[in-house]
Design a protein around this motif. Structure first.
Motif, short mmCIF file in Angstrom:
data_model
loop_
_atom_site.label_atom_id
_atom_site.label_comp_id
_atom_site.label_asym_id
_atom_site.label_seq_id
_atom_site.Cartn_x
_atom_site.Cartn_y
_atom_site.Cartn_z
N LEU A 192 0.83 -1.21 0.00
CA LEU A 192 0.00 0.00 0.00
C LEU A 192 0.86 1.25 0.00
O LEU A 192 2.02 1.24 0.41
N ARG A 193 0.25 2.32 -0.48
CA ARG A 193 0.94 3.61 -0.53
C ARG A 193 0.86 4.25 0.86
O ARG A 193 -0.20 4.32 1.47
N LEU A 194 2.00 4.71 1.33
CA LEU A 194 2.07 5.30 2.67
C LEU A 194 1.52 6.73 2.64
O LEU A 194 1.83 7.49 1.72
N THR A 195 0.72 7.05 3.66
CA THR A 195 0.23 8.43 3.76
C THR A 195 0.47 8.96 5.17
O THR A 195 0.58 8.19 6.13
N ALA A 196 0.56 10.26 5.28
CA ALA A 196 0.82 10.91 6.56
C ALA A 196 -0.28 10.54 7.55
O ALA A 196 -1.46 10.55 7.19
N GLY A 197 0.11 10.22 8.77
CA GLY A 197 -0.86 9.87 9.81
C GLY A 197 -1.02 8.37 10.02
O GLY A 197 -1.70 7.95 10.96
N MET A 198 -0.39 7.55 9.18
CA MET A 198 -0.38 6.10 9.46
C MET A 198 0.61 5.84 10.59
O MET A 198 1.68 6.45 10.65
N THR A 199 0.24 4.91 11.47
CA THR A 199 1.15 4.53 12.56
C THR A 199 1.42 3.04 12.47
O THR A 199 0.49 2.22 12.43
N LEU A 200 2.69 2.69 12.43
CA LEU A 200 3.13 1.33 12.12
C LEU A 200 4.11 0.83 13.18
O LEU A 200 5.00 1.57 13.60
N ALA A 201 3.94 -0.43 13.57
CA ALA A 201 4.94 -1.10 14.42
C ALA A 201 5.80 -1.96 13.49
O ALA A 201 5.33 -2.98 12.98
N ILE A 202 7.01 -1.49 13.25
CA ILE A 202 7.93 -2.15 12.31
C ILE A 202 8.92 -2.95 13.15
O ILE A 202 9.55 -2.39 14.06
N GLU A 203 9.01 -4.26 12.88
CA GLU A 203 9.72 -5.12 13.83
C GLU A 203 10.47 -6.29 13.19
O GLU A 203 10.00 -7.42 13.23
N PRO A 204 11.65 -6.03 12.63
CA PRO A 204 12.44 -7.14 12.10
C PRO A 204 12.83 -8.15 13.18
O PRO A 204 13.21 -7.76 14.29
N MET A 205 12.69 -9.43 12.82
CA MET A 205 13.15 -10.55 13.65
C MET A 205 14.16 -11.30 12.79
O MET A 205 13.80 -11.81 11.72
N ILE A 206 15.41 -11.35 13.23
CA ILE A 206 16.50 -11.81 12.37
C ILE A 206 17.27 -12.93 13.07
O ILE A 206 17.66 -12.79 14.23
N ASN A 207 17.47 -14.04 12.32
CA ASN A 207 18.18 -15.20 12.87
C ASN A 207 19.61 -15.24 12.33
O ASN A 207 19.85 -14.93 11.16
N MET A 208 20.53 -15.67 13.19
CA MET A 208 21.92 -15.80 12.72
C MET A 208 22.01 -16.91 11.68
O MET A 208 22.84 -16.84 10.77
N GLY A 209 21.18 -17.91 11.79
CA GLY A 209 21.18 -19.02 10.83
C GLY A 209 20.01 -18.92 9.87
O GLY A 209 19.76 -17.87 9.29
N ARG A 210 19.28 -20.01 9.76
CA ARG A 210 18.18 -20.06 8.79
C ARG A 210 16.94 -19.32 9.31
O ARG A 210 16.79 -19.10 10.49
N MET A 211 16.05 -18.99 8.38
CA MET A 211 14.85 -18.20 8.73
C MET A 211 13.79 -19.02 9.49
O MET A 211 12.92 -18.44 10.13
N ASP A 212 13.89 -20.36 9.42
CA ASP A 212 12.77 -21.20 9.89
C ASP A 212 12.61 -21.16 11.42
O ASP A 212 13.59 -21.16 12.16
N VAL A 213 11.35 -21.16 11.84
CA VAL A 213 11.03 -21.12 13.27
C VAL A 213 10.02 -22.22 13.61
O VAL A 213 9.38 -22.79 12.72
N TRP A 214 9.89 -22.51 14.89
CA TRP A 214 8.86 -23.45 15.36
C TRP A 214 8.26 -22.91 16.65
O TRP A 214 8.84 -22.05 17.31
N TRP A 215 7.08 -23.40 16.97
CA TRP A 215 6.39 -23.00 18.20
C TRP A 215 6.63 -24.06 19.27
O TRP A 215 6.41 -25.25 19.03
N GLU A 216 7.09 -23.61 20.45
CA GLU A 216 7.33 -24.56 21.53
C GLU A 216 6.00 -25.04 22.11
O GLU A 216 4.94 -24.53 21.78
N ASP A 217 6.08 -26.02 23.03
CA ASP A 217 4.88 -26.66 23.55
C ASP A 217 3.96 -25.71 24.32
O ASP A 217 2.78 -25.98 24.47
N ASP A 218 4.52 -24.60 24.82
CA ASP A 218 3.67 -23.64 25.54
C ASP A 218 2.76 -22.88 24.58
O ASP A 218 1.94 -22.07 25.00
#
Ligand code: MF3
Ligand code: CO
Length: 258
Positions: A192-218
């Motif tokens: 989408l085209r950005l316009t003034a007044g949009m509020t965004l939570a920008i949050e890179p999550m970066i792994n030293m190795g591969r991109m793949d993740v899993w969800w633990e038992d909790d």
């Protein structure tokens, strides 16, 4: 839901929410040391947020049992604080926190080293943080959302890191998670085209190795599949005609960029 553009009044409330959240992060950073439990850090965050008359927005969010998400080493995000989870010298720890001030949300995350950490871990933290700043170079009205995504991905991948795809940034305001979704990986479409007044939570999550993740038992904790370290950096950002305003950034001289 669709993307909301905030009024001047809403922007002022979100600016104040962000300032209070930056202060919360500075409080939590002060107590990080070998020997502290993730539970104790959560308590410091929760008490500080409540002492300001704000609401810790993660507490009970979809059943989340704490106020701060605390993710250690190979944990990417949404680690649940625990009395028995003790930080040790050489660990890296990501703190993700959110609060509500007068009905408006702020959301921000930081990753810190515990005591002395390896040069490789330090680089991961620094590159994750910088990938956010590379992304927000494009956070200007008239640009497109995926300009931000592509800049984050290009920078992090140039270090050989894995960019997490299973979780994304988001719009924020009256709700913690509003449209649009903000991927941190390369996109073919402009978004989408950005316009003034949009509020965004920008949050890179970066792994030293591969991109793949899993969800633990909790069912909350997200970890890297290959066991590599992961870092997270997030701010709540206002789009203006002149560029981004970071609501949740620490004052000059108090930032974790040295
Ligand atoms: N901070 C997370 C985000 O950016 C939200 C945490 S959800 C919770 O989307 F349930 F863990 F609180
Ligand atoms: Co967020």
């Amino acid at each position: 839901m669709s993307v909301t553009v905030k009024s001047q009044r809403e922007i002022e409330l979100m600016r104040e929410a962000g300032k209070r959240l930056a202060e919360t992060h500075m409080k939590m950073r002060e107590v990080i040391r070998p020997g502290i439990s993730t539970y104790e850090i959560d308590q410091v965050g929760r008490k500080f947020i409540e002492s300001m008359g704000c609401i810790p927005s993660f507490l009970n969010y979809q059943g989340y049992p704490a106020s701060i998400c605390i993710s250690v080493n190979d944990e990417v995000v949404h680690g649940i604080p625990k009395k028995e989870r003790i930080l040790h010298e050489g660990d890296i720890v990501s703190l993700d926190a959110g609060l509500i001030y007068k009905g408006y949300h702020a959301d921000a995350a930081r990753t810190y080293g515990v005591g002395e950490i390896s040069p490789e871990a330090r680089q991961l933290i620094r590159v994750t943080r910088q990938s956010f700043f590379e992304g927000i170079k494009y956070a200007v009205a008239g640009n497109h959302l995926h300009d931000i995504s592509n800049a984050i991905a290009a920078y992090a991948e140039s270090f050989g890191y894995g960019v997490v795809r299973d979780l994304v940034g988001h719009g924020i305001g009256r709700d913690l998670h509003e449209d649009p979704q903000i991927p941190n990986f390369r996109q073919r479409r402009k978004g989408l085209r950005l316009t003034a007044g949009m509020t965004l939570a920008i949050e890179p999550m970066i792994n030293m190795g591969r991109m793949d993740v899993w969800w633990e038992d909790d069912d909350w904790t997200v970890s890297t599949q290959d066991g590599s370290l992961s870092a997270h950096y997030e701010n709540t950002v206002l789009i203006t005609d002149n560029g981004p305003e970071l609501f949740t950034i620490e004052p000059e001289g108090m930032r974790d960029d040295d």
